[in-house]
Design a protein around this motif. Sequence first.
Motif, PDB file in Angstrom:
ATOM      1  N   GLN A  77       0.801  -1.219   0.000  1.00  0.00           N
ATOM      2  CA  GLN A  77       0.000   0.000   0.000  1.00  0.00           C
ATOM      3  C   GLN A  77       0.832   1.265   0.000  1.00  0.00           C
ATOM      4  O   GLN A  77       0.567   2.194  -0.763  1.00  0.00           O
ATOM      5  CB  GLN A  77      -0.954  -0.003   1.194  1.00  0.00           C
ATOM      6  CG  GLN A  77      -1.878   1.219   1.240  1.00  0.00           C
ATOM      7  CD  GLN A  77      -2.848   1.149   2.395  1.00  0.00           C
ATOM      8  OE1 GLN A  77      -2.788   0.250   3.224  1.00  0.00           O
ATOM      9  NE2 GLN A  77      -3.768   2.124   2.439  1.00  0.00           N
ATOM     10  N   ARG A  78       1.833   1.333   0.843  1.00  0.00           N
ATOM     11  CA  ARG A  78       2.625   2.568   0.939  1.00  0.00           C
ATOM     12  C   ARG A  78       3.305   2.889  -0.383  1.00  0.00           C
ATOM     13  O   ARG A  78       3.497   4.058  -0.733  1.00  0.00           O
ATOM     14  CB  ARG A  78       3.659   2.457   2.061  1.00  0.00           C
ATOM     15  CG  ARG A  78       4.771   1.446   1.815  1.00  0.00           C
ATOM     16  CD  ARG A  78       5.749   1.336   2.985  1.00  0.00           C
ATOM     17  NE  ARG A  78       6.874   0.453   2.694  1.00  0.00           N
ATOM     18  CZ  ARG A  78       6.827  -0.865   2.777  1.00  0.00           C
ATOM     19  NH1 ARG A  78       5.695  -1.465   3.132  1.00  0.00           N
ATOM     20  NH2 ARG A  78       7.891  -1.579   2.502  1.00  0.00           N
ATOM     21  N   GLN A  79       3.672   1.843  -1.122  1.00  0.00           N
ATOM     22  CA  GLN A  79       4.312   2.058  -2.411  1.00  0.00           C
ATOM     23  C   GLN A  79       3.293   2.457  -3.478  1.00  0.00           C
ATOM     24  O   GLN A  79       3.604   3.241  -4.390  1.00  0.00           O
ATOM     25  CB  GLN A  79       5.043   0.782  -2.847  1.00  0.00           C
ATOM     26  CG  GLN A  79       6.184   0.362  -1.927  1.00  0.00           C
ATOM     27  CD  GLN A  79       7.378   1.300  -2.027  1.00  0.00           C
ATOM     28  OE1 GLN A  79       8.046   1.359  -3.048  1.00  0.00           O
ATOM     29  NE2 GLN A  79       7.611   2.061  -0.963  1.00  0.00           N
ATOM     30  N   GLU A  94       0.647   4.328  -2.924  1.00  0.00           N
ATOM     31  CA  GLU A  94       0.410   5.762  -2.711  1.00  0.00           C
ATOM     32  C   GLU A  94       1.497   6.594  -3.374  1.00  0.00           C
ATOM     33  O   GLU A  94       1.243   7.634  -3.978  1.00  0.00           O
ATOM     34  CB  GLU A  94       0.329   6.062  -1.220  1.00  0.00           C
ATOM     35  CG  GLU A  94      -0.886   5.433  -0.541  1.00  0.00           C
ATOM     36  CD  GLU A  94      -0.890   5.674   0.955  1.00  0.00           C
ATOM     37  OE1 GLU A  94       0.129   6.187   1.471  1.00  0.00           O
ATOM     38  OE2 GLU A  94      -1.903   5.337   1.600  1.00  0.00           O
TER      39      GLU A  94
END
Length: 420
Positions: free
Chosen positions: A393-395, A397
């Motif tokens: 997920q963080r990537q 975004e």
Amino acid sequence: MNVSRSFVSHGKGWLAGALLVSIMTTSAKAEDVRITAVFKPDSAYPHLNKFKNTTPPSGYCGSWPEQCELHNFFSLKVPIQFNSRLPIPANHPSVRQGAMLKAPAQWRELTVYHETTREPEKVRVRIAGIGSQVATDDVMTLVGGAADYRIAHNLLWGLSWVNAPSPCVYSGVGWYTSTTYDFFWQTPTEGVCSKQAKFNVPWLRFNHLDFAYELETPNPLGMSSGQYTGSLTYSIGPTGDFDFGDVLIPTDSVLTLNFNLDVQHTLKVDIPPGGEQVQLVPAGGWQSWLQAGRKPVRLFHDQSFNISASSRFKMYMECEFIGVSYDCLLDDRVSRRQVELQVFVTLPGGLTDLSGQPVRHMRLRAGAANALYFQPGFYVDRAPGVLHFEVPQRQVEFMLSPGAGPFYRGKVTVIWDSEI
């Protein structure tokens, strides 16, 4: 993404009138025999993880294979003779003064080594039967006459050579002529099996050594592909491993069994057509993002494959772009941004990690030094597995932030390697 796929008859005997001459020899020689076995996985019997004895049978098993299959042993005939150095007197008081046999029936262990890696493995063997062709003068003459030659043989030795003296055991087979009797006895335990002559025997000879053996081989699933070799040596003669008493002297003093185990493992991975091109998408596709502006939680793709494996193997990746955590990276060639791509593997039942745990969503890393090791509990034949590709997920975004390019690409090579 690239994926590398990398068998007694107490019936009529036959008569022969040839003169048999006892030959004495003082030479001490060695006799070598070769025992071979192979493991090659069979998709028709995936749970049968045993070596197959490929040694051509000779002697007892060569003549009566069904008897050996019944008792699960194999036999070999070697040209070692045993010649009497003295006449055998009638009713001799010691078993060692007559016709006796003692075989090394206890299990013995030897080590076989891989031809290249020198990996050691243990093999066990025991002598499960022993026999020969006993020869002397015309037995009708020795006993002073009888109704037929079968009775003459029995009178000479008190009982037919088919009937084994304890602790040896009847094997079901025997055949005779006027001067010879072929016999074979099972040896379930180690001990002296002897025949007492009831009449004087001027000379005696065992024309060969026929022995059966049982074999216990290692678990081939834990062995490397290739040849394993090793040897076991038995002494022959009075008080030796093969002991025929004090009168019958062998022409060879040593018998060496040379073992060759051939391991032919299978490791094959099949990727469905098109499986080499992986597209990462959100759950449900891109519609939520395009129509409602909801950012995807992750981008992923599950790629199935079929694996056949009978050996230990390792898995790892090679990356076009590699990150500090040994994950592969995807690269936006416009903005030069890079994001982490995580790769996981799920393997079918029958394949575990080295601790015996199932392989479920286990993370792969780049480089052979970071390889994961797996082992089969049985031969796995074309069973389904899954490669899981995921951008966390963080990537995601980061990929969707202003200024990012529209395409992220990267080459990932997943390697299944049996050379461990």
